[in-house]
Structures are given as C-alpha cells and as structure tokens.
Design a protein around this motif. Structure first.
Motif, mmCIF file in Angstrom:
data_model
loop_
_atom_site.group_PDB
_atom_site.id
_atom_site.type_symbol
_atom_site.label_atom_id
_atom_site.label_comp_id
_atom_site.label_asym_id
_atom_site.label_seq_id
_atom_site.Cartn_x
_atom_site.Cartn_y
_atom_site.Cartn_z
ATOM 1 N N VAL A 77 7.384 -4.209 6.646
ATOM 2 C CA VAL A 77 6.888 -4.856 5.436
ATOM 3 C C VAL A 77 6.640 -3.817 4.346
ATOM 4 O O VAL A 77 7.046 -3.998 3.192
ATOM 5 C CB VAL A 77 5.598 -5.658 5.729
ATOM 6 N N LEU A 78 5.990 -2.718 4.696
ATOM 7 C CA LEU A 78 5.751 -1.677 3.693
ATOM 8 C C LEU A 78 7.045 -0.988 3.285
ATOM 9 O O LEU A 78 7.197 -0.574 2.128
ATOM 10 C CB LEU A 78 4.735 -0.666 4.203
ATOM 11 N N GLY A 79 8.000 -0.883 4.210
ATOM 12 C CA GLY A 79 9.316 -0.342 3.857
ATOM 13 C C GLY A 79 10.018 -1.230 2.841
ATOM 14 O O GLY A 79 10.606 -0.737 1.871
ATOM 15 N N LEU A 80 9.952 -2.550 3.058
ATOM 16 C CA LEU A 80 10.537 -3.480 2.090
ATOM 17 C C LEU A 80 9.814 -3.404 0.746
ATOM 18 O O LEU A 80 10.437 -3.477 -0.314
ATOM 19 C CB LEU A 80 10.470 -4.909 2.620
ATOM 20 N N LEU A 81 8.516 -3.261 0.809
ATOM 21 C CA LEU A 81 7.749 -3.133 -0.424
ATOM 22 C C LEU A 81 8.139 -1.854 -1.174
ATOM 23 O O LEU A 81 8.270 -1.869 -2.408
ATOM 24 C CB LEU A 81 6.254 -3.132 -0.088
ATOM 25 N N ALA A 82 8.353 -0.768 -0.438
ATOM 26 C CA ALA A 82 8.805 0.478 -1.065
ATOM 27 C C ALA A 82 10.203 0.306 -1.655
ATOM 28 O O ALA A 82 10.498 0.807 -2.752
ATOM 29 C CB ALA A 82 8.799 1.607 -0.043
ATOM 30 N N PHE A 83 11.086 -0.419 -0.944
ATOM 31 C CA PHE A 83 12.434 -0.672 -1.468
ATOM 32 C C PHE A 83 12.357 -1.407 -2.796
ATOM 33 O O PHE A 83 12.983 -1.015 -3.774
ATOM 34 C CB PHE A 83 13.259 -1.495 -0.466
ATOM 35 N N ILE A 110 5.737 -6.527 -13.538
ATOM 36 C CA ILE A 110 5.823 -6.660 -12.081
ATOM 37 C C ILE A 110 5.547 -5.322 -11.413
ATOM 38 O O ILE A 110 4.798 -5.248 -10.430
ATOM 39 C CB ILE A 110 7.210 -7.207 -11.679
ATOM 40 N N ILE A 111 6.133 -4.263 -11.938
ATOM 41 C CA ILE A 111 5.952 -2.930 -11.353
ATOM 42 C C ILE A 111 4.494 -2.494 -11.434
ATOM 43 O O ILE A 111 3.957 -1.893 -10.508
ATOM 44 C CB ILE A 111 6.879 -1.912 -12.048
ATOM 45 N N SER A 112 3.839 -2.820 -12.527
ATOM 46 C CA SER A 112 2.433 -2.411 -12.660
ATOM 47 C C SER A 112 1.519 -3.182 -11.707
ATOM 48 O O SER A 112 0.411 -2.744 -11.442
ATOM 49 C CB SER A 112 1.970 -2.565 -14.103
ATOM 50 N N VAL A 117 -0.611 -4.721 -4.436
ATOM 51 C CA VAL A 117 -0.067 -5.226 -3.175
ATOM 52 C C VAL A 117 -0.205 -4.162 -2.088
ATOM 53 O O VAL A 117 -0.598 -4.458 -0.960
ATOM 54 C CB VAL A 117 1.396 -5.665 -3.358
ATOM 55 N N PHE A 118 0.121 -2.903 -2.422
ATOM 56 C CA PHE A 118 -0.027 -1.818 -1.453
ATOM 57 C C PHE A 118 -1.468 -1.714 -0.976
ATOM 58 O O PHE A 118 -1.737 -1.562 0.211
ATOM 59 C CB PHE A 118 0.408 -0.478 -2.062
ATOM 60 N N VAL A 119 -2.417 -1.799 -1.902
ATOM 61 C CA VAL A 119 -3.831 -1.687 -1.543
ATOM 62 C C VAL A 119 -4.252 -2.867 -0.671
ATOM 63 O O VAL A 119 -4.996 -2.698 0.298
ATOM 64 C CB VAL A 119 -4.701 -1.592 -2.819
#
Length: 131
Positions: A77-83, A110-112, A117-119
């Motif tokens: 999930v975090l890998g997809l989020l990083a992608f 969206i980027i900001s 989401v990461f937190v």
C-alpha cells in the motif's frame, strides 16, 4: 471589399502546429521516463519496508483485519502510494510543458494532500518495540 488572406491563415495554422508538436513530444518523453522512475520508486519503497519488517508492525496493529481481506500488505500500500506521489509529480511536470493550466493546479492540490495520507497510514501502525 473584404479580402480573405488564405496565406496568412495557413501560416498561422502551421505555426501553431510547429509550436505544439515539440511540446507534445516533450510531454510524452517526460511521461514515459517518469512512469518508469515511479515504478522503480514503488519497488524500492516496498522492498525497503518489507526488509525492515514494516508488515509485521502493521499486523500487530489495528489494520490486521482490514489487510487480511485485501490482496495487498501494508508495504504494498505504501509502495503504491509512493508510486502515485512520484507519478503525480511527473504529470504536473509534463503538463507544465504546455504552460500554466488548470490541470497543473489540480495536480498541485492533490500532491499537497498526499503527506496527510502518509501520516494517516503511519499513525495506525504502532511504533518500534511496542505492542
């Protein structure tokens, strides 16, 4: 009498095409190269998180039930989020080739939001050595 200047119209059309095609080719190059960089980043983040035991930390936390019904684990999930973070930056850069536009503004919004989401994902997992 009004005259139609066909030569000027054709010159303007070819000038527009001649200025658009290089921008479009630059857009495509940025998009393709950026896609491969984003995929590489996804694999690196996923591999690094699996190597440090991130999935075990998450399984001790409250996301165990949610991820049990999914085909993804927490590092995926975090890998997809990083992608998607990298790819959205690439899209913003690629659309910037055409100059200021509303798509770039939307992508910036969206980027900001992505750090939130990461937190949120990180807060659900327990800290090292706990649980």
């Amino acid at each position: 009498m009004l005259g139609i200047n066909i030569q000027e119209g054709l010159t303007d059309a070819w000038t527009g095409i001649a200025s658009f095609v290089p921008k479009f080719l630059g857009f495509l190059v940025i998009l393709v190269v950026g896609f491969f960089i984003a995929k590489l980043n996804q694999r690196l983040v996923d591999g690094l998180l699996e190597r440090v035991g991130f999935d075990r930390w998450v399984e001790r936390g409250s996301l165990r039930e949610a991820l049990a019904r999914s085909r993804f684990d927490a590092s995926d999930v975090l890998g997809l989020l990083a992608f998607w973070t990298v790819f959205l930056l690439v899209l913003q850069l690629a659309f910037g080739v055409f100059g200021p536009n509303p798509i770039s503004d939307l992508l910036f919004g969206i980027i900001s939001y992505l750090p939130n989401v990461f937190v949120a994902v990180a807060r659900v997992t327990p800290p090292c050595g706990k649980a």
